[in-house]
Design an enzyme around this catalytic site. Structure first.
Site, PDB file in Angstrom:
ATOM      1  N   ASP A 139       0.818  -1.211   0.000  1.00 50.62           N
ATOM      2  CA  ASP A 139       0.000   0.000   0.000  1.00 50.62           C
ATOM      3  C   ASP A 139       0.857   1.270   0.000  1.00 50.62           C
ATOM      4  O   ASP A 139       0.670   2.140   0.825  1.00 50.62           O
ATOM      5  CB  ASP A 139      -0.911  -0.060   1.243  1.00 50.62           C
ATOM      6  CG  ASP A 139      -1.845   1.128   1.361  1.00 50.62           C
ATOM      7  OD1 ASP A 139      -2.292   1.627   0.316  1.00 50.62           O
ATOM      8  OD2 ASP A 139      -2.125   1.546   2.505  1.00 50.62           O
ATOM      9  N   ASN A 195      -0.239  -5.788  13.515  1.00 51.30           N
ATOM     10  CA  ASN A 195      -0.943  -4.684  12.860  1.00 51.30           C
ATOM     11  C   ASN A 195      -2.436  -4.948  13.002  1.00 51.30           C
ATOM     12  O   ASN A 195      -2.931  -5.959  12.499  1.00 51.30           O
ATOM     13  CB  ASN A 195      -0.612  -4.634  11.360  1.00 51.30           C
ATOM     14  CG  ASN A 195       0.822  -4.227  11.091  1.00 51.30           C
ATOM     15  OD1 ASN A 195       1.548  -3.852  12.003  1.00 51.30           O
ATOM     16  ND2 ASN A 195       1.241  -4.288   9.842  1.00 51.30           N
ATOM     17  N   TYR A 246      -6.484  -3.272  12.923  1.00 50.53           N
ATOM     18  CA  TYR A 246      -7.319  -2.134  12.520  1.00 50.53           C
ATOM     19  C   TYR A 246      -8.744  -2.254  13.048  1.00 50.53           C
ATOM     20  O   TYR A 246      -9.707  -2.033  12.320  1.00 50.53           O
ATOM     21  CB  TYR A 246      -7.268  -1.988  10.994  1.00 50.53           C
ATOM     22  CG  TYR A 246      -5.935  -1.407  10.560  1.00 50.53           C
ATOM     23  CD1 TYR A 246      -5.709  -0.038  10.623  1.00 50.53           C
ATOM     24  CD2 TYR A 246      -4.876  -2.233  10.173  1.00 50.53           C
ATOM     25  CE1 TYR A 246      -4.485   0.506  10.274  1.00 50.53           C
ATOM     26  CE2 TYR A 246      -3.648  -1.702   9.825  1.00 50.53           C
ATOM     27  CZ  TYR A 246      -3.458  -0.329   9.882  1.00 50.53           C
ATOM     28  OH  TYR A 246      -2.241   0.216   9.549  1.00 50.53           O
ATOM     29  N   TYR A 250     -10.862  -1.173   9.559  1.00 51.09           N
ATOM     30  CA  TYR A 250     -11.253  -2.165   8.545  1.00 51.09           C
ATOM     31  C   TYR A 250     -12.288  -3.146   9.101  1.00 51.09           C
ATOM     32  O   TYR A 250     -13.023  -3.758   8.333  1.00 51.09           O
ATOM     33  CB  TYR A 250     -10.028  -2.932   8.035  1.00 51.09           C
ATOM     34  CG  TYR A 250      -9.082  -2.085   7.217  1.00 51.09           C
ATOM     35  CD1 TYR A 250      -9.522  -1.431   6.070  1.00 51.09           C
ATOM     36  CD2 TYR A 250      -7.749  -1.923   7.593  1.00 51.09           C
ATOM     37  CE1 TYR A 250      -8.669  -0.640   5.317  1.00 51.09           C
ATOM     38  CE2 TYR A 250      -6.891  -1.143   6.846  1.00 51.09           C
ATOM     39  CZ  TYR A 250      -7.345  -0.497   5.710  1.00 51.09           C
ATOM     40  OH  TYR A 250      -6.498   0.283   4.974  1.00 51.09           O
ATOM     41  N   TRP A 307      -0.055   3.766  12.908  1.00 52.87           N
ATOM     42  CA  TRP A 307       0.013   3.876  11.452  1.00 52.87           C
ATOM     43  C   TRP A 307      -0.757   5.103  11.041  1.00 52.87           C
ATOM     44  O   TRP A 307      -1.940   5.153  11.232  1.00 52.87           O
ATOM     45  CB  TRP A 307      -0.566   2.623  10.777  1.00 52.87           C
ATOM     46  CG  TRP A 307      -0.222   2.582   9.320  1.00 52.87           C
ATOM     47  CD1 TRP A 307      -1.053   2.851   8.270  1.00 52.87           C
ATOM     48  CD2 TRP A 307       1.056   2.268   8.761  1.00 52.87           C
ATOM     49  NE1 TRP A 307      -0.367   2.733   7.085  1.00 52.87           N
ATOM     50  CE2 TRP A 307       0.924   2.379   7.363  1.00 52.87           C
ATOM     51  CE3 TRP A 307       2.304   1.922   9.309  1.00 52.87           C
ATOM     52  CZ2 TRP A 307       2.006   2.142   6.500  1.00 52.87           C
ATOM     53  CZ3 TRP A 307       3.360   1.692   8.446  1.00 52.87           C
ATOM     54  CH2 TRP A 307       3.201   1.799   7.060  1.00 52.87           C
ATOM     55  N   LYS A 359      -3.791   7.933   6.872  1.00 54.88           N
ATOM     56  CA  LYS A 359      -3.758   7.549   8.292  1.00 54.88           C
ATOM     57  C   LYS A 359      -2.699   8.323   9.077  1.00 54.88           C
ATOM     58  O   LYS A 359      -2.490   8.056  10.261  1.00 54.88           O
ATOM     59  CB  LYS A 359      -3.534   6.045   8.438  1.00 54.88           C
ATOM     60  CG  LYS A 359      -4.708   5.222   7.904  1.00 54.88           C
ATOM     61  CD  LYS A 359      -4.669   3.781   8.341  1.00 54.88           C
ATOM     62  CE  LYS A 359      -5.779   2.977   7.669  1.00 54.88           C
ATOM     63  NZ  LYS A 359      -5.610   2.812   6.219  1.00 54.88           N
TER      64      LYS A 359
HETATM   65  C1  GCB Z   1      -1.320  -2.386   6.684  1.00 55.85           C
HETATM   66  C2  GCB Z   1      -0.024  -2.285   5.966  1.00 55.85           C
HETATM   67  C3  GCB Z   1       0.302  -0.871   5.568  1.00 55.85           C
HETATM   68  C4  GCB Z   1      -0.960  -0.175   5.041  1.00 55.85           C
HETATM   69  C5  GCB Z   1      -1.976  -0.148   6.166  1.00 55.85           C
HETATM   70  C6  GCB Z   1      -3.291   0.521   5.742  1.00 55.85           C
HETATM   71  O1  GCB Z   1      -1.601  -3.307   7.374  1.00 55.85           O
HETATM   72  O2  GCB Z   1       1.033  -2.858   6.665  1.00 55.85           O
HETATM   73  O3  GCB Z   1       1.318  -0.887   4.603  1.00 55.85           O
HETATM   74  O4  GCB Z   1      -0.696   1.100   4.556  1.00 55.85           O
HETATM   75  O5  GCB Z   1      -2.266  -1.447   6.550  1.00 55.85           O
HETATM   76  O6  GCB Z   1      -3.425   1.722   5.913  1.00 55.85           O
HETATM   77  O7  GCB Z   1      -4.156  -0.165   5.227  1.00 55.85           O
END
Ligand code: GCB
Length: 594
Positions: free
Chosen positions: A162, A468, A470, A474, A551, A570
């Site tokens: 990404d 990681n 979210y 997400y 992030w 982000k």
């Molecule tokens: C992740 C990735 C990162 C993305 C991020 C996102 O898990 O490691 O490279 O930019 O999510 O913002 O979706």
């Protein structure tokens, strides 16, 4: 690999500046031997920089394949008799280099240095032509991987990570000298025993059988604290001043080769920090004390320059991190410029150092980050040859950064598939290779949400858990109470299964700077604050969580996608480094600011 330095026995000249530049859309330059001269009409391109955003054309922004860089350099006449080396800090993703008509180097991998001994080719006092062909194609055997799809409208580069596939000569190019008999590598491992520090060292040298290795250690005030002779050994430092997070105290290890003369044949100064790193149960110890990581996953990314190293951007980013009270970051998702590592050594910034192995996961994104329908690990996709390239990337990262006290942990991949037998087979040898390359530091990889503790099959190979997650973005989008419960439940399951330290290496929410709401709603600044505050409440309730890296530090460029608004948003800063509202929460949490 040693960095180039100015010493009494070594000189260097930067080749940074404007080079001649020609994209090679038809891919004919290698056949037509463009190293003899670029085609008429070639333009200029700054080095270092990504080439993608310097000119306004979409064709260059989205170029796939070769581009050519060329410059002329006069080798100083005073360099006669010296060994002369041409060194590239990084060329993304692969390069072939010629000096005049002779090919002198070829390198795979976009984020680590490489060099060529060109003594036999150049004549001190004369001018020589340096040509580099830079290939930005990502394929199944590159790290990171990708593939080029043939479409009715021409080729399209696809990949699973990404961030935008910036390319070019991204870091400084040096021409430098060493004496013919020279120091070729130094490895240092430090220890602490009460108030005594130890510095184990090993020196490799070339054509130096008749020479003696001498090392002298001086403190930051210039006072000698220890000395030794021989190519390997250990010195003790009484009343040691350790390198600490937030205080980058450095000693200087002067490494010298001596013959009969009354000056050394070669000398190389290495800045070293005396510190220890260790994982103890669910704790991460620096100098025997529990350390809690605060900070970010970052990118080397800025307007116009793309991934080109820039000291202004570097210093400003570190100043902002300091302003927030961040003590660390991860070099997501590739090794950063050597200047960055040197800065962190000097200022006590703690670094999780990552390879460029990102996007080894075809299950991710449901088509959002690229084409799907592939098996991640197979003969036709990511295979044994890819693993060789990945292993080489690990070796080159360790070779470059092994002596940096700021590096406390190697991350050998970001969010790879890690819940299949294929992933275990792929990672077992790589974990072993990382340990062999550096037995002195813990190793880890960054785990993806698709591989929670009941599915993951590789985490037992590593020392720490880097997660990681979210929740609230997400998944449980917009529902922070549900997100809070789910995040805490998952962390509890990791604790029960592994009992290792957990570093939250990513969590966050895309946030459009300037978008506000009375209620926190995804994309507004209030929601970013609420999501991060929620995450922090959970981390504070789980003892095994030893770090939080949001992030992302700043918004950054990506490929186009329906989930991306002019890039990934982000960041807690915009791409121009303007703050979003959440910085005030971070300053309170990390700095105790009111
Ligand atoms: C992740 C990735 C990162 C993305 C991020 C996102 O898990 O490691 O490279 O930019 O999510 O913002 O979706």
């Amino acid at each position: 690999m040693l960095a180039s330095r100015d010493t009494p026995s070594r000189e260097r000249r930067s080749l940074d500046g404007l080079w001649r530049f020609a994209p090679d859309a038809e891919g004919v330059g290698r056949d037509q031997q463009w190293w003899e001269g670029l085609p008429a009409g070639s333009r200029e391109m700054p080095v270092p920089a990504s080439y993608n955003d310097v000119y306004p054309e979409a064709d260059l922004h989205d170029h796939i394949g070769d581009v050519w860089y060329q410059t002329d350099v006069r080798v100083p006449a005073s360099w006669a008799g010296a060994r002369i080396v041409l060194r590239f800090g990084s060329v993304t993703h692969r390069a072939v280099v010629w000096v005049d008509g002779t090919q002198v180097a070829e390198h795979e991998g976009g984020y680590t240095p490489f060099e060529a001994d060109i003594t036999a080719i150049v004549e001190p006092g004369s001018e020589h032509r340096v040509t580099v062909v830079v290939d930005n194609v990502l394929n199944w055997q590159s790290i990171p991987p990708g593939y080029v799809e043939d479409t009715p409208d021409g080729p399209r580069q696809r990949y699973w990570h990404d961030f935008f596939n910036y390319a070019g000569i991204h870091r400084t190019v040096w021409l430098y000298t060493t004496p013919p008999a020279h120091i070729s590598d130094v490895t240092v491992v430090t220890g602490l025993d009460g108030s005594t520090g130890t510095v184990g060292y090993r020196v490799e040298s070339v054509s130096a059988d008749d020479l003696e290795v001498r090392v002298t250690l001086t403190d930051a005030g210039g006072a000698e604290v220890a000395r030794a002779t021989g190519s390997a050994g250990e010195v003790a430092v009484g009343d040691v001043h350790p390198w600490r997070p937030g205080e980058g105290y450095l000693y200087d290890l002067a490494v010298e080769l001596w013959g009969d003369a009354d000056a050394p044949v070669d000398s190389y100064p290495l800045a070293i920090g005396i510190r220890t790193v260790e994982v103890d149960g669910a704790r991460f110890l620096i100098n025997g004390e529990p350390f809690y990581f605060t900070g970010f996953g970052k990118h080397e990314d800025s307007a116009l320059r793309g991934k080109g190293h820039d000291n202004v951007v570097m210093l400003h980013d570190f100043a902002l991190m300091d302003w927030l009270g961040a003590n660390s970051f991860r070099t997501s998702h590739y090794p950063y410029a050597e200047e960055v590592m040197d800065y962190c050594d000097r200022h006590g910034v703690v670094v999780i150092d990552e390879t460029p192995a990102v996007g080894l996961n075809m299950g991710l994104g449901g088509g959002i980050f690229g084409a799907q329908g592939f098996t991640t690990f197979s003969e036709e996709t990511i295979n044994a040859a890819t693993r060789e390239v990945h292993q080489q990337a690990i070796r080159e990262l360790v070779a470059r950064d092994k002596n940096h006290p700021c590096v406390v942990l190697w991350s050998i991949a970001n969010e790879p598939e890690s819940d299949t037998p294929g992933s275990r087979a792929y990672f077992e040898p790589l974990a072993a290779a990382a340990r062999e390359a550096d037995p002195s530091r813990p190793i880890g990889f960054v785990n993806v949400m698709l591989a929670p503790p009941d599915k993951d099959v590789v985490s037992d190979l590593f020392d720490v858990l880097m997660l990681n997650r979210y929740y609230g973005w997400y998944v449980n989008t917009g529902d922070l109470p549900a997100a809070e419960r789910a995040l805490e439940a998952e962390l509890g399951a990791w604790v029960d299964k592994h009992g290792k330290p957990i570093i939250m290496t990513e969590y966050g929410a895309d946030t459009l700077s300037g978008l506000h709401g009375i209620t926190p709603v995804p994309w507004n600044e209030e929601y970013q604050s609420a999501l991060l505050e929620m995450s922090h409440r959970v981390f504070d309730r789980v003892d095994a969580v030893v770090g939080e890296q949001i992030w992302n530090f700043a918004d950054f460029a990506t490929t186009p996608g329906i989930m991306r608004v002019d890039g990934n948003k982000k960041g807690v800063f915009t791409r121009e480094r303007r703050p979003k509202a959440v910085v005030h929460h971070l300053r309170r949490r990390w700095r105790g600011a009111s």
